[in-house]
Design a protein around this motif. Structure first.
Motif, short mmCIF file in Angstrom:
data_model
loop_
_atom_site.label_atom_id
_atom_site.label_comp_id
_atom_site.label_asym_id
_atom_site.label_seq_id
_atom_site.Cartn_x
_atom_site.Cartn_y
_atom_site.Cartn_z
N GLN A 70 0.85 -1.20 0.00
CA GLN A 70 0.00 0.00 0.00
C GLN A 70 0.88 1.24 0.00
O GLN A 70 0.99 1.95 0.99
N ARG A 71 1.50 1.49 -1.11
CA ARG A 71 2.48 2.59 -1.18
C ARG A 71 1.84 3.97 -1.03
O ARG A 71 2.53 4.94 -0.73
N ASP A 72 0.54 4.06 -1.23
CA ASP A 72 -0.13 5.35 -1.09
C ASP A 72 -0.80 5.52 0.27
O ASP A 72 -1.53 6.49 0.49
N ASN A 73 -0.55 4.57 1.18
CA ASN A 73 -1.15 4.65 2.52
C ASN A 73 -0.22 5.46 3.42
O ASN A 73 0.80 4.95 3.92
N PHE A 74 -0.60 6.71 3.69
CA PHE A 74 0.25 7.61 4.46
C PHE A 74 0.38 7.16 5.92
O PHE A 74 1.43 7.35 6.54
N VAL A 75 -0.69 6.58 6.47
CA VAL A 75 -0.68 6.13 7.87
C VAL A 75 0.44 5.11 8.09
O VAL A 75 1.25 5.23 9.01
#
Length: 399
Positions: free
Chosen positions: A296-301
Motif C-alpha cells: 500500500q504505497r499510497d497509505n500515508f498512515v
C-alpha cells in the motif's frame, strides 16, 4: 381514602413498605390530594406507561421477518457481530473502509480489539460473497460481516492497526524496563560506598569463621539475607545491627548509601527473557508493517508510522544491547551466570538487604531519640522551689 384522579394507562408497581395509619406520624399533615392536583400526571403516564405485549399478529410479523433474513453465520458469531456493530456505531461499509485504510482516527483502538472477535471464517466469507446477489435479504450481522469479508487481508490489517495503536505505550514500557536494568546494574557495579559495606561484611564473616572454616575472598549475593539472621550470643541484636552501629559510629561517610540505587525497585520486576522476547516480537511486527507498506504505497498512515517506529525500535535495540552488557558485568562480578539468574531474582537480594538496613537504621534512630527524651527529666517541685528561692536571694542582695 380515595384518589381524585385515576391512571388512564397501565403503570408499573412501586414496591414499598406502606404505612396504613397516620395517627401521630409524620404523614398526619400530608395533603396528598392537593399535591396530585399540582402534578402533571399526563406527562407522568406517558413516561411510565408499560409497553403492551405484542399481539399475535405482531409476533407473526417478527417471526416472518426473521425467517425472511438469510442466515449464513454461526449463531455466536452473528450475535457478537451485532453487538460489535452497535457499539462501534458506524455503518458496515465505513468500518470496512477504516480497516482497509488502517484508519485509527474514525475507528478507535478499543473498536479494533472488538473486531478481532468478529473475523468470519473462510467458509463464512465465501458464503457471504457468493450470495451477495441476495444482499437485501441479509440480516444485520450478515451484512456487517459481508463488508468485512471484502477487506483484503482483513485479520492481518486488524493486527497491524492494533500494533500501531499500542506501539507508543509498548515502547515506553519496554524502554523503561531496559533502562531500569541497565541503570541498576551500573549503580551496583560503580558504587564505592556499597563496596565498603560489603568489605565490612566480608571482614566480619571471615573473622567469625576463621576458627572453623577457611578464609573467603567474597560471598554470593544470596548470603546478604543471612546477615540479619545471624544473632549475637544473647540474641538481643543481629550482625546487621552491629554493622549499622559501626557505620554510624566510625564510618559516617557510608550513611545513606542505600539511596544511590533508585532504579532497583523497577529492575527487580523485570523478567529478562520476556523482555528480549517482546523486543524481538516488536521487530517482527515492524517487518509485517514494511511488507504492508510495500503493498500500500499510497497509505500515508502506514508509511509515516513505519519511518517513526523504525527509528525507535533501532534505538531500543541498541539500549537493550547496552543493558545486557551492563547486567552481564554485574552478574559476573558477583560470580553469577546472567543466563541463569533473572534481574527479578538478582536485584531482589540487594533490595531486601537495603530495606533491612534502612529499617534497622530507623529503629536505632528512634531508640536514640527516646533515650534523649528520658535524659531531659522535668524539674521536680522541690528542685524548682529551691531554684526560685536562690534567684530571689540573689535579687535582694543586688538592692
Amino acid at each position: 381514602m380515595t384518589l381524585s384522579k385515576q391512571p388512564q394507562v397501565k403503570l408499573p408497581l412501586l414496591h414499598w413498605n406502606a404505612v396504613r395509619r397516620n395517627n401521630g406520624t409524620y404523614w398526619n399533615d400530608v395533603n396528598m390530594g392537593e399535591m396530585l392536583d399540582k402534578l402533571d400526571l399526563s406527562q407522568f403516564e406517558e413516561q411510565f406507561k408499560l409497553k403492551t405485549k405484542p399481539t399475535l399478529s405482531n409476533v407473526a410479523k417478527i417471526i416472518k421477518r426473521k425467517v425472511e433474513c438469510l442466515s449464513l453465520l454461526d449463531t455466536n458469531r452473528a450475535r457478537n457481530a451485532m453487538i460489535i456493530q452497535r457499539r462501534v456505531a458506524l455503518q458496515p461499509s465505513d468500518v470496512a473502509r477504516c480497516v482497509e485504510q488502517t484508519d485509527l482516527g474514525d475507528l478507535p483502538l478499543w473498536a479494533v480489539e472488538l473486531l478481532h472477535g468478529c473475523i468470519p471464517s473462510r467458509e463464512e466469507a465465501d458464503k457471504l460473497i457468493s450470495n451477495s446477489t441476495k444482499l437485501n435479504e441479509y440480516g444485520e450481522a450478515e451484512l456487517f460481516c459481508f463488508h468485512l469479508s471484502k477487506v483484503n487481508r482483513y485479520d492481518r490489517k486488524l493486527g497491524l492497526m492494533q500494533f500501531i495503536g499500542t506501539f507508543d505505550e509498548q515502547y515506553a514500557r519496554l524502554s523503561g524496563q531496559v533502562n531500569a536494568v541497565k541503570e541498576a546494574s551500573h549503580s551496583i557495579t560503580v558504587s564505592d560506598r556499597l563496596k565498603k559495606v560489603l568489605e565490612i561484611i566480608l571482614a566480619l564473616g571471615n573473622f567469625m569463621n576463621s576458627q572453623r572454616k577457611g578464609l573467603a575472598v567474597g560471598f554470593k549475593i544470596q548470603s546478604l539475607s543471612k546477615i540479619a539472621e545471624t544473632h549475637s550470643g544473647d540474641y538481643k541484636f543481629t550482625l546487621l545491627h552491629y554493622i549499622v552501629k559501626t557505620i554510624h559510629a566510625n564510618m559516617p561517610e557510608l550513611i545513606g548509601f542505600t539511596m544511590e540505587f533508585e532504579h532497583l525497585e523497577s529492575a527487580q520486576k523485570v523478567l529478562l527473557k520476556e523482555l528480549i522476547s517482546e523486543i524481538q516480537e516488536m521487530k517482527n511486527n515492524l517487518d509485517t508493517v514494511l511488507d504492508e507498506r510495500n503493498k500500500q504505497r499510497d497509505n500515508f498512515v502506514i508509511f509515516s508510522f513505519y519511518n517513526r517506529a523504525t527509528r525507535k525500535v533501532k534505538r531500543l535495540g541498541e539500549q537493550a544491547r547496552q543493558m545486557l552488557q551492563s547486567y552481564e558485568t554485574v552478574c559476573k562480578g558477583f560470580g553469577e551466570n546472567p543466563q541463569r539468574i533473572e534481574p527479578q531474582e538478582f536485584f531482589k537480594y540487594f533490595s531486601e538487604f537495603f530495606l533491612q538496613f534502612d529499617n534497622i537504621e530507623k529503629s536505632l534512630y528512634l531508640s536514640e531519640e527516646k533515650k534523649k527524651k528520658k535524659k531531659a527529666v522535668p524539674l521536680t517541685r522541690d528542685v524548682s522551689r529551691n531554684l526560685i528561692e536562690e534567684a530571689m536571694v540573689q535579687h535582694s542582695t543586688m538592692y
